[in-house]
Design a protein around this motif. Structure first.
Motif, PDB file in Angstrom:
ATOM      1  N   ARG A  33       0.832  -1.175  -0.023  1.00  0.00           N
ATOM      2  CA  ARG A  33      -0.201   0.000  -0.087  1.00  0.00           C
ATOM      3  C   ARG A  33       1.005   1.185   0.015  1.00  0.00           C
ATOM      4  O   ARG A  33       0.731   2.185   0.645  1.00  0.00           O
ATOM      5  CB  ARG A  33      -0.730  -0.071   1.311  1.00  0.00           C
ATOM      6  CG  ARG A  33      -2.009  -0.970   1.081  1.00  0.00           C
ATOM      7  CD  ARG A  33      -2.955  -0.817   2.289  1.00  0.00           C
ATOM      8  NE  ARG A  33      -4.185  -1.529   2.158  1.00  0.00           N
ATOM      9  CZ  ARG A  33      -5.191  -1.797   3.173  1.00  0.00           C
ATOM     10  NH1 ARG A  33      -4.831  -1.336   4.242  1.00  0.00           N
ATOM     11  NH2 ARG A  33      -6.104  -2.354   2.725  1.00  0.00           N
ATOM     12  N   HIS A  34       1.803   1.234  -0.903  1.00  0.00           N
ATOM     13  CA  HIS A  34       2.729   2.481  -0.926  1.00  0.00           C
ATOM     14  C   HIS A  34       3.228   2.593  -2.349  1.00  0.00           C
ATOM     15  O   HIS A  34       3.296   1.737  -3.191  1.00  0.00           O
ATOM     16  CB  HIS A  34       3.866   2.135  -0.048  1.00  0.00           C
ATOM     17  CG  HIS A  34       3.367   1.967   1.374  1.00  0.00           C
ATOM     18  ND1 HIS A  34       3.222   2.828   2.276  1.00  0.00           N
ATOM     19  CD2 HIS A  34       3.446   0.672   2.125  1.00  0.00           C
ATOM     20  CE1 HIS A  34       2.947   2.260   3.554  1.00  0.00           C
ATOM     21  NE2 HIS A  34       2.904   1.024   3.327  1.00  0.00           N
ATOM     22  N   THR A  35       3.605   3.932  -2.580  1.00  0.00           N
ATOM     23  CA  THR A  35       4.203   4.276  -4.040  1.00  0.00           C
ATOM     24  C   THR A  35       5.587   4.443  -3.889  1.00  0.00           C
ATOM     25  O   THR A  35       6.041   4.854  -5.002  1.00  0.00           O
ATOM     26  CB  THR A  35       3.432   5.511  -4.606  1.00  0.00           C
ATOM     27  OG1 THR A  35       3.563   6.699  -3.644  1.00  0.00           O
ATOM     28  CG2 THR A  35       1.570   5.078  -4.771  1.00  0.00           C
ATOM     29  N   SER A  36       6.147   4.379  -2.807  1.00  0.00           N
ATOM     30  CA  SER A  36       7.732   4.421  -2.878  1.00  0.00           C
ATOM     31  C   SER A  36       8.544   3.369  -2.508  1.00  0.00           C
ATOM     32  O   SER A  36       9.550   3.342  -1.603  1.00  0.00           O
ATOM     33  CB  SER A  36       8.127   5.927  -2.001  1.00  0.00           C
ATOM     34  OG  SER A  36       7.536   5.683  -0.778  1.00  0.00           O
ATOM     35  N   ALA A  37       7.798   1.872  -2.605  1.00  0.00           N
ATOM     36  CA  ALA A  37       8.442   0.645  -2.267  1.00  0.00           C
ATOM     37  C   ALA A  37       7.704  -0.353  -2.997  1.00  0.00           C
ATOM     38  O   ALA A  37       6.716  -0.010  -3.587  1.00  0.00           O
ATOM     39  CB  ALA A  37       8.030   0.606  -0.577  1.00  0.00           C
ATOM     40  N   SER A  38       8.293  -1.351  -3.160  1.00  0.00           N
ATOM     41  CA  SER A  38       7.810  -2.593  -3.913  1.00  0.00           C
ATOM     42  C   SER A  38       7.988  -3.818  -3.491  1.00  0.00           C
ATOM     43  O   SER A  38       8.604  -4.092  -2.400  1.00  0.00           O
ATOM     44  CB  SER A  38       8.272  -2.344  -5.406  1.00  0.00           C
ATOM     45  OG  SER A  38       9.779  -2.478  -5.202  1.00  0.00           O
ATOM     46  N   LEU A  39       7.342  -4.836  -4.308  1.00  0.00           N
ATOM     47  CA  LEU A  39       7.640  -6.239  -3.705  1.00  0.00           C
ATOM     48  C   LEU A  39       8.205  -6.805  -4.931  1.00  0.00           C
ATOM     49  O   LEU A  39       8.130  -6.720  -6.083  1.00  0.00           O
ATOM     50  CB  LEU A  39       6.151  -6.757  -3.712  1.00  0.00           C
ATOM     51  CG  LEU A  39       5.172  -6.376  -2.289  1.00  0.00           C
ATOM     52  CD1 LEU A  39       3.809  -6.822  -2.594  1.00  0.00           C
ATOM     53  CD2 LEU A  39       6.080  -6.534  -1.386  1.00  0.00           C
ATOM     54  N   VAL A  40       9.225  -7.796  -4.605  1.00  0.00           N
ATOM     55  CA  VAL A  40       9.922  -8.546  -5.638  1.00  0.00           C
ATOM     56  C   VAL A  40       9.996 -10.040  -4.966  1.00  0.00           C
ATOM     57  O   VAL A  40      10.039 -10.242  -4.037  1.00  0.00           O
ATOM     58  CB  VAL A  40      11.103  -8.090  -6.089  1.00  0.00           C
ATOM     59  CG1 VAL A  40      10.762  -6.911  -6.850  1.00  0.00           C
ATOM     60  CG2 VAL A  40      12.182  -7.824  -5.105  1.00  0.00           C
TER      61      VAL A  40
END
Length: 143
Positions: free
Chosen positions: A44-51
């Motif tokens: 739920r963020h626009t400055s982190a991600s999932l990989v």
């Protein structure tokens, strides 16, 4: 009969880099009683991600962070959006180049990841953060 479950995981990050969350996701999946199905993860963020990435050699995640630092410059002169500091827009670009959602199969009540695969939250901001990952599990419960 089908099982549906919704869990929110809170992840504290120390700053930029990859934080492995495989164990936390696995616990959330196990708690559902799901035997076969799908675990869907959304940050739920626009400055982190999932990989999903290799979790056997820590050099892999270090090299990924080093590469992305070169790929996306932290030069505030390049961007209009600098309200939250020089790492703000580069963090948004890095998130756009990666993923905000992942789908992982569940088989036999466990995440069906490959031998060397781990699930990571990739923090793109310079300061420590508290991030929320939504884990939704769908499928058939154990018999």
């Amino acid at each position: 009969m089908h099982t549906n479950s919704h869990t929110e995981l809170t992840v504290a990050t120390p700053g930029p880099g990859l934080v492995e969350i495989t164990s936390a996701v696995a616990r959330a999946v196990t708690a559902t009683g799901l035997d076969t199905g799908l675990a869907h993860l959304f940050i739920r963020h626009t400055s982190a991600s999932l990989v999903i990435q290799e979790n056997a050699d820590p050099d892999v995640v270090a090299d990924l962070e080093t590469f992305f630092r070169r790929l996306v410059a932290r030069d505030p002169g390049l961007y209009r959006h600098t309200v939250e500091g020089p790492d703000d827009m580069p963090a948004h670009i890095r998130a756009a180049l990666t993923q905000t959602a992942l789908a992982v199969p569940v088989a036999g009540g466990r995440l069906a990841l490959g031998t060397w695969q781990g699930i990571y939250l990739w923090e793109h901001r310079d300061a420590p953060q508290r991030r929320t990952v939504v884990c939704t599990c769908l499928g058939a419960p154990a018999a």
